[in-house]
Design a protein around this motif. Structure first.
Motif, PDB file in Angstrom:
ATOM      1  N   SER A  53       0.829  -1.201   0.000  1.00 24.12           N
ATOM      2  CA  SER A  53       0.000   0.000   0.000  1.00 24.12           C
ATOM      3  C   SER A  53       0.867   1.255   0.000  1.00 24.12           C
ATOM      4  O   SER A  53       2.010   1.240   0.444  1.00 24.12           O
ATOM      5  CB  SER A  53      -0.937   0.002   1.214  1.00 24.12           C
ATOM      6  OG  SER A  53      -0.187  -0.067   2.406  1.00 24.12           O
ATOM      7  N   LEU A  54       0.286   2.302  -0.519  1.00 27.97           N
ATOM      8  CA  LEU A  54       0.960   3.594  -0.570  1.00 27.97           C
ATOM      9  C   LEU A  54       1.006   4.154   0.846  1.00 27.97           C
ATOM     10  O   LEU A  54      -0.027   4.319   1.486  1.00 27.97           O
ATOM     11  CB  LEU A  54       0.178   4.530  -1.501  1.00 27.97           C
ATOM     12  CG  LEU A  54       0.797   5.846  -1.874  1.00 27.97           C
ATOM     13  CD1 LEU A  54       2.070   5.624  -2.698  1.00 27.97           C
ATOM     14  CD2 LEU A  54      -0.194   6.688  -2.665  1.00 27.97           C
ATOM     15  N   PRO A  55       2.198   4.463   1.371  1.00 30.42           N
ATOM     16  CA  PRO A  55       2.271   4.980   2.738  1.00 30.42           C
ATOM     17  C   PRO A  55       1.884   6.458   2.809  1.00 30.42           C
ATOM     18  O   PRO A  55       2.112   7.219   1.857  1.00 30.42           O
ATOM     19  CB  PRO A  55       3.746   4.781   3.105  1.00 30.42           C
ATOM     20  CG  PRO A  55       4.464   4.871   1.810  1.00 30.42           C
ATOM     21  CD  PRO A  55       3.528   4.292   0.778  1.00 30.42           C
ATOM     22  N   SER A  56       1.319   6.855   3.920  1.00 32.66           N
ATOM     23  CA  SER A  56       0.914   8.253   4.099  1.00 32.66           C
ATOM     24  C   SER A  56       2.109   9.203   4.108  1.00 32.66           C
ATOM     25  O   SER A  56       1.969  10.392   3.821  1.00 32.66           O
ATOM     26  CB  SER A  56       0.086   8.413   5.372  1.00 32.66           C
ATOM     27  OG  SER A  56       0.798   7.926   6.493  1.00 32.66           O
ATOM     28  N   GLU A  57       3.293   8.689   4.387  1.00 36.20           N
ATOM     29  CA  GLU A  57       4.499   9.520   4.415  1.00 36.20           C
ATOM     30  C   GLU A  57       4.816  10.141   3.059  1.00 36.20           C
ATOM     31  O   GLU A  57       5.596  11.088   2.981  1.00 36.20           O
ATOM     32  CB  GLU A  57       5.699   8.700   4.899  1.00 36.20           C
ATOM     33  CG  GLU A  57       5.689   8.380   6.371  1.00 36.20           C
ATOM     34  CD  GLU A  57       4.797   7.193   6.732  1.00 36.20           C
ATOM     35  OE1 GLU A  57       4.674   6.888   7.925  1.00 36.20           O
ATOM     36  OE2 GLU A  57       4.219   6.559   5.824  1.00 36.20           O
ATOM     37  N   ILE A  58       4.185   9.663   2.004  1.00 33.19           N
ATOM     38  CA  ILE A  58       4.381  10.233   0.674  1.00 33.19           C
ATOM     39  C   ILE A  58       4.036  11.721   0.686  1.00 33.19           C
ATOM     40  O   ILE A  58       4.577  12.508  -0.094  1.00 33.19           O
ATOM     41  CB  ILE A  58       3.559   9.460  -0.397  1.00 33.19           C
ATOM     42  CG1 ILE A  58       4.018   9.796  -1.805  1.00 33.19           C
ATOM     43  CG2 ILE A  58       2.086   9.718  -0.256  1.00 33.19           C
ATOM     44  CD1 ILE A  58       5.216   9.028  -2.236  1.00 33.19           C
ATOM     45  N   SER A  59       3.173  12.125   1.595  1.00 30.82           N
ATOM     46  CA  SER A  59       2.774  13.534   1.689  1.00 30.82           C
ATOM     47  C   SER A  59       3.939  14.448   2.080  1.00 30.82           C
ATOM     48  O   SER A  59       3.878  15.659   1.858  1.00 30.82           O
ATOM     49  CB  SER A  59       1.629  13.712   2.686  1.00 30.82           C
ATOM     50  OG  SER A  59       2.078  13.412   4.003  1.00 30.82           O
ATOM     51  N   LEU A  60       5.004  13.892   2.617  1.00 25.79           N
ATOM     52  CA  LEU A  60       6.175  14.689   2.981  1.00 25.79           C
ATOM     53  C   LEU A  60       6.904  15.222   1.750  1.00 25.79           C
ATOM     54  O   LEU A  60       7.802  16.054   1.875  1.00 25.79           O
ATOM     55  CB  LEU A  60       7.132  13.878   3.855  1.00 25.79           C
ATOM     56  CG  LEU A  60       6.624  13.555   5.262  1.00 25.79           C
ATOM     57  CD1 LEU A  60       7.543  12.572   5.956  1.00 25.79           C
ATOM     58  CD2 LEU A  60       6.472  14.825   6.077  1.00 25.79           C
ATOM     59  N   LEU A  61       6.533  14.761   0.569  1.00 25.61           N
ATOM     60  CA  LEU A  61       7.130  15.265  -0.665  1.00 25.61           C
ATOM     61  C   LEU A  61       6.473  16.576  -1.113  1.00 25.61           C
ATOM     62  O   LEU A  61       6.834  17.139  -2.139  1.00 25.61           O
ATOM     63  CB  LEU A  61       7.049  14.215  -1.777  1.00 25.61           C
ATOM     64  CG  LEU A  61       7.826  12.931  -1.507  1.00 25.61           C
ATOM     65  CD1 LEU A  61       7.578  11.920  -2.611  1.00 25.61           C
ATOM     66  CD2 LEU A  61       9.313  13.216  -1.347  1.00 25.61           C
ATOM     67  N   SER A  62       5.515  17.049  -0.348  1.00 27.85           N
ATOM     68  CA  SER A  62       4.877  18.327  -0.634  1.00 27.85           C
ATOM     69  C   SER A  62       5.765  19.441  -0.084  1.00 27.85           C
ATOM     70  O   SER A  62       6.399  19.262   0.949  1.00 27.85           O
ATOM     71  CB  SER A  62       3.515  18.371   0.055  1.00 27.85           C
ATOM     72  OG  SER A  62       2.885  19.594  -0.164  1.00 27.85           O
TER      73      SER A  62
END
Length: 189
Positions: free
Chosen positions: A152-161
């Motif tokens: 699954s796609l981890p929520s930490e991907i949002s840190l790339l914002s």
């Protein structure tokens, strides 16, 4: 020089002992430099992404493994030019994505069809599928289409914002819902 400044900061913040009552300097004594750096990396991540606190307590979690890798690379890398808070958060997000979507363990290969550079190079701009800004400081595109990502796609991907402009993860074996934190990636096209 920048690395020495960071080390001095860590020493003052984490290794200082204060005899004066009411001191606001934390008093802890990590037994190694790596533990001090690891704590510094941990604090940077928790400050920006507090929901990671619970998963970081498990040594088996992708998030914990990402911090371990980052800390080790910081201790062993001679080049400190990339050591900024933003780059640490960016690498943490990418490493968590990688470790969440593969079964790679130390000494084994991943399930990704092409994982060139991932967890091998300190510079995430050299990792397969990662495109950085012209000054090589921020990830602007992540193209992992048809690369056998599983999980699954981890929520930490949002840190790339706010730098991430394009995210391509189609034709993989991702499952589960898209994390609500993806909404923070406001510049995606």
């Amino acid at each position: 020089l920048f690395l020495y400044g960071i080390i001095i900061f860590i020493m003052i913040t984490y290794f200082a002992k204060s005899d004066s009552p009411g001191s606001v300097i934390p008093t802890m004594s990590p037994t190694t430099w790596q533990e001090g750096i690891e704590e510094s990396v941990y604090n940077i991540i928790i400050e920006r992404f507090p929901q990671a606190t619970t998963v970081l307590s498990s040594e088996a979690s992708p998030q914990y493994q990402a911090i371990e890798w980052l800390s080790e690379k910081l201790v062993n890398d001679d080049s400190s030019s990339w050591y900024t808070e933003e780059r640490i958060l960016q690498q943490f997000a990418l490493l968590t994505l990688f470790l969440s979507t593969t079964t790679r363990t130390p000494g084994s290969s991943s399930l990704w069809l092409d994982d060139t550079g991932w967890m091998d190079s300190i510079d995430e701009c050299e990792w397969q599928g990662v495109t950085c800004s012209n000054d090589k400081t921020m990830v602007v595109e992540l193209d992992l289409k048809n690369n056998n990502l599983v999980g699954s796609l981890p929520s930490e991907i949002s840190l790339l914002s706010p730098s991430l402009l394009s995210l391509t993860i189609s034709d993989n074996s991702l499952e589960g819902s898209i994390p609500v934190e993806v909404q923070k990636l406001t510049k995606l096209t």
